[in-house]
Design a protein around this motif. Structure first.
Motif, mmCIF file in Angstrom:
data_model
loop_
_atom_site.group_PDB
_atom_site.id
_atom_site.type_symbol
_atom_site.label_atom_id
_atom_site.label_comp_id
_atom_site.label_asym_id
_atom_site.label_seq_id
_atom_site.Cartn_x
_atom_site.Cartn_y
_atom_site.Cartn_z
ATOM 1 N N VAL A 33 17.972 36.197 16.366
ATOM 2 C CA VAL A 33 19.391 36.215 16.715
ATOM 3 C C VAL A 33 19.510 36.289 18.236
ATOM 4 O O VAL A 33 18.998 37.223 18.863
ATOM 5 N N PHE A 82 27.204 31.956 13.161
ATOM 6 C CA PHE A 82 27.759 32.954 12.231
ATOM 7 C C PHE A 82 29.252 32.771 11.987
ATOM 8 O O PHE A 82 29.742 33.043 10.897
ATOM 9 N N ARG A 130 33.817 42.012 6.343
ATOM 10 C CA ARG A 130 33.981 41.562 7.719
ATOM 11 C C ARG A 130 34.081 40.041 7.764
ATOM 12 O O ARG A 130 35.052 39.497 8.259
ATOM 13 N N HIS A 156 25.321 40.061 5.008
ATOM 14 C CA HIS A 156 24.946 41.007 6.074
ATOM 15 C C HIS A 156 25.155 42.434 5.588
ATOM 16 O O HIS A 156 26.152 42.727 4.936
ATOM 17 N N THR A 191 17.517 43.316 11.684
ATOM 18 C CA THR A 191 16.414 44.235 11.991
ATOM 19 C C THR A 191 16.319 45.375 10.977
ATOM 20 O O THR A 191 15.248 45.641 10.413
ATOM 21 N N ARG A 206 16.686 37.799 9.948
ATOM 22 C CA ARG A 206 17.467 37.490 11.156
ATOM 23 C C ARG A 206 17.472 38.669 12.121
ATOM 24 O O ARG A 206 18.509 39.272 12.368
ATOM 25 N N PRO A 207 16.326 39.027 12.700
ATOM 26 C CA PRO A 207 16.334 40.161 13.625
ATOM 27 C C PRO A 207 16.980 39.825 14.964
ATOM 28 O O PRO A 207 16.827 38.712 15.477
ATOM 29 N N GLY A 208 17.709 40.793 15.498
ATOM 30 C CA GLY A 208 18.251 40.701 16.854
ATOM 31 C C GLY A 208 17.739 41.872 17.676
ATOM 32 O O GLY A 208 16.740 41.768 18.391
ATOM 33 N N ILE A 209 18.383 43.015 17.510
ATOM 34 C CA ILE A 209 18.131 44.162 18.398
ATOM 35 C C ILE A 209 16.649 44.548 18.478
ATOM 36 O O ILE A 209 16.158 44.938 19.541
ATOM 37 N N TYR A 330 22.774 48.436 21.453
ATOM 38 C CA TYR A 330 23.378 47.098 21.461
ATOM 39 C C TYR A 330 24.439 46.995 22.569
ATOM 40 O O TYR A 330 24.542 45.991 23.261
#
Ligand SMILES: *Cc1c(COP(=O)(O)O)cnc(C)c1O
Length: 349
Positions: A33, A82, A130, A156, A191, A206-209, A330
């Protein structure tokens, strides 16, 4: 003036991606991400480094980010959006081959009419309320949508950073109920979800942080070092005050360093009087108010004042700073503004 310097370790980002890829297990593809300019760190550099490590699926929040990313990484890797296919997005999606995660009947209609045959994915809402289609809407459109072969169906998790939270199992069950047997690649986990274990991994994660060194990925390698230049040093006599509203008064004769960064650079004003900067491992308290472009720091105890002081470093990681600012990593990362000179290291370039 010497710029404040944001040092970004691309090798650490790659190591974090590989670790999360290993945690995602065999048979699961690990994406990345890179929305919000890779959480403030620079989507072009981060994505190119992750491509060299093997990442082939990238996720952004809005089509404009997808355009910039496509220009940086070229044809080939998939770029998922997204926010889906919003009014006005059609040219960007079509011209740059972006994959919108359609999240409503309205978006399905828009996409199928404007770009028939163009790739797309589907976003389902499994309880976070959301973004994404809810069960009833999905049941109505699933036969048509699945017939057009989506690239990915995703949802999500709302509480994945709290492994014991019952919401995780509830969303997992709902996602299974909505998607078991559809024969399309599925994705549920960012994550936090990766760390919940194999039940949550499905076909794509879908990892981001975690890539950027933040919680809940506790084993992450630190990625960021933020050094702020000292642009003035002054002696402040006992009883004098420092900064806006005189909130700090010298109890003894003191030496104060003024460093060049402030709340316009993402150093929250709530850090006034409670944050710490570091001089080669020695803590130095922020005194007085954080202003827009400047911070004042008590360096009375230093025999030698270095040319810069660190706000994010080995002694104080992103999440440590977030704790002091009463927010999350974040928000600290995405708040790091455009004025910092970003210096990249590693990345296999
Ligand atoms: C931001 C986001 C992610 C990445 O989440 P992290 O907690 O940063 O790993 C994944 N999926 C969606 C839908 C997101 O909005």
């Amino acid at each position: 003036m010497a710029n404040a310097s944001l040092r970004i370790d691309l090798d650490a980002i790659i190591a974090n991606w590989r670790a999360l890829d290993a945690a995602s297990g065999p048979g699961t593809e690990t994406g990345a991400v890179v929305k919000a300019n890779s959480y403030g760190l620079g989507a072009d550099r981060v994505a190119r480094a992750l491509m060299r490590a093997g990442a082939r699926k990238f996720f952004v929040a809005v089509a404009e980010e997808g355009v910039a990313l496509r220009q940086a990484i070229g044809e080939g890797p998939e770029i998922f959006v997204f926010s889906g296919h919003m009014a006005g997005d059609t040219d960007m999606i079509g011209d740059l081959g972006l994959i919108p995660m359609l999240n409503s009947l309205e978006q399905v209609t828009r996409h199928f009419e404007a770009l028939p045959g163009a790739p797309f994915g589907v976003q389902l809402d499994t309880g976070m309320n959301r973004l994404g289609m809810e069960a009833g809407e999905w049941e109505a459109v699933a036969p048509i949508v699945l017939g057009a072969e989506p690239r990915l169906v995703m949802s999500h998790l709302a509480c994945a950073d709290a492994p014991e939270h019952p919401m995780n199992a509830a969303q997992l069950a709902e996602f299974r109920r909505m998607t078991d047997g559809i024969g399309v690649p599925r994705s549920l986990s960012a994550t936090g979800g990766i760390l919940l274990g194999p039940d949550y991994h499905f076909d794509v994660t879908r990892p981001g942080i975690g890539l950027y060194g933040g919680l809940p990925f506790e084993e992450a390698q630190p990625v960021v070092r933020l050094s702020l230049p000292v642009i003035q040093l002054r002696d402040v006599a006992q009883g004098e005050t420092v900064g806006y509203s005189n909130t700090w008064e010298a109890e003894i004769d003191s030496q104060i360093a003024t460093v060049a960064a402030g709340y316009a650079d993402g150093i929250h004003r709530t850090l006034s009087g409670c944050a710490t900067l570091w001089a080669d491992g020695v803590p130095c308290p922020v005194v007085g108010r954080v202003s827009m472009d400047l911070i004042t720091v008590d360096v009375t105890h230093l025999s030698d004042v270095p040319r810069s002081l660190d706000l994010i470093c080995a002694e104080q990681g992103v999440d440590d700073l977030a704790d002091v600012a009463q927010t999350i990593g974040y928000e600290i990362l995405t708040g790091l503004g455009p004025r910092y000179a970003r210096h990249y290291h590693g990345g296999g370039a």
